[in-house]
Design an enzyme around this catalytic site. Sequence first.
Site, PDB file in Angstrom:
ATOM      1  N   LYS A  19      -5.296  49.314  20.678  1.00  0.00           N
ATOM      2  CA  LYS A  19      -5.215  49.949  19.364  1.00  0.00           C
ATOM      3  C   LYS A  19      -5.953  51.267  19.433  1.00  0.00           C
ATOM      4  O   LYS A  19      -6.915  51.413  20.189  1.00  0.00           O
ATOM      5  CB  LYS A  19      -5.883  49.055  18.316  1.00  0.00           C
ATOM      6  CG  LYS A  19      -5.430  49.351  16.912  1.00  0.00           C
ATOM      7  CD  LYS A  19      -4.052  48.818  16.690  1.00  0.00           C
ATOM      8  CE  LYS A  19      -3.715  48.625  15.245  1.00  0.00           C
ATOM      9  NZ  LYS A  19      -2.630  47.646  15.108  1.00  0.00           N
TER      10      LYS A  19
HETATM   11  N1  GLU Z   1       0.871  48.766  14.435  1.00  0.00           N
HETATM   12  C1  GLU Z   1       1.775  47.670  14.537  1.00  0.00           C
HETATM   13  C2  GLU Z   1       1.033  46.359  14.686  1.00  0.00           C
HETATM   14  O1  GLU Z   1      -0.113  46.239  14.311  1.00  0.00           O
HETATM   15  C3  GLU Z   1       2.853  47.879  15.597  1.00  0.00           C
HETATM   16  C4  GLU Z   1       2.345  48.071  16.987  1.00  0.00           C
HETATM   17  C5  GLU Z   1       3.447  48.498  17.987  1.00  0.00           C
HETATM   18  O2  GLU Z   1       4.612  48.495  17.629  1.00  0.00           O
HETATM   19  O3  GLU Z   1       3.055  48.826  19.095  1.00  0.00           O
HETATM   20  O4  GLU Z   1       1.590  45.379  15.096  1.00  0.00           O
END
Ligand code: GLU
Length: 415
Positions: free
Chosen positions: A106
């Site tokens: 993240k």
């Molecule tokens: N931000 C989204 C999540 O928390 C998508 C992450 C992604 O598609 O890589 O799942």
Amino acid sequence: MTLDNSMLDGTIASIDGAVRRLGLEDDMRQVLVEPWREIQVGLPVRMDDGNIRVFKGYRSQHNAARGPYKGGIRYHPHADLEHTRALGMLMTWKTALADVPFGGAKGGVSVDPRELSTGELNRLTRRYTLSMHHVLGVNRDIPAPDLGTSAQTMAWIMDAYGSIHGHTPGIVTGKPVELGGSVGRAEAPGRGVAVVACRAIVDYGSSPEHSRVAIQGYGAVGSAAARTMFDRGANVIAVSDMHGAIVNTSGLDIDQLERIVAGGGNISDLADADQLTNAELLELECDVLIPAAIEDVITTSNASNIRAKIIVEGANRPVTSEADQVLSDANILVIPDILANAGGVVASYFEWAQNIQVFNWELDRVNRELDQMMNRAYEVTKERKDRNGGSTRDAAFDVAVGRVARVIKIRGYVG
Ligand code: GLU
């Protein structure tokens, strides 16, 4: 304020539970908990008034045993390294449970994006990309949107990354469709939430047509969840945004609501609905409650007032671990984030695969394969729960942590 643990402590507690239940060794536990790489950077940005402001940016690459790191970038005033780390861990379990060939990561920038102009956001995003490009890559780490970022943000990242490495659409997912994004990606997180919610409703002995649904957060996830639940016959009785909530116990007119919001209006402009607060929405009597906004909204302060039968976590970690216990004692079923909101990263996988193959899918295919993968993740979790007892969250973590641990062993990552 509540006495609940931080999101990071709660997430580690979930891993520890799985490690114990699976009988994994302490050595493996350390490899599973510790992020493999973390970066914190200072991001100097020329603001529109001519001054320079230095923002803090983060990327926590938690685990890449099953494939390249994958996860969104969040622009939020509360983003910090610890918070980003907790969210990165959740991505590792989410990708493992959904069985997409990624690890978990993240990113974050501590900023309130609403206070920046489009030009300032563009410059901030380019600076972030320049500071991180050496640890990103189609086979290394693939960012995506999260709270406070969007398809536009991904377009800027792709452009900045491409100026160094050449045209590389697969470096980010959740891009605008014109730039190699996938049709259906924007709606996928909400659609996935709805698919899983409908399965849970049926297992509960009811049907979507007989269900009243309350959704906290009418953003990217909440609005697509509302649309899909509505299309599948459910009665969406309440939704909210940051200003407040609306309710109509005989069902909101979702078509009308979408038109209002698309036209720049507010959810409170919907006729035939009463106003209430976000806190009141969470405590409404309903069959399914979908917290789809942000973490820590159901805590020990309000868990005993929840009157939903099923909670489906559209957001990441909206229910604290302490609240989990209160809800379980009250026989309220919680479908955990790593299962419920995996639709985004599943569609990201489709987008990445399309980019690599330079071959675009039709919407029907995206939705069909998304539904299939969400159903499979639901079933594998349910099988584990039926066999071993415990909560749905425990079962989901057991499957995910077990898969990652197995791959770490097979790879010989720890020699
Ligand atoms: N931000 C989204 C999540 O928390 C998508 C992450 C992604 O598609 O890589 O799942």
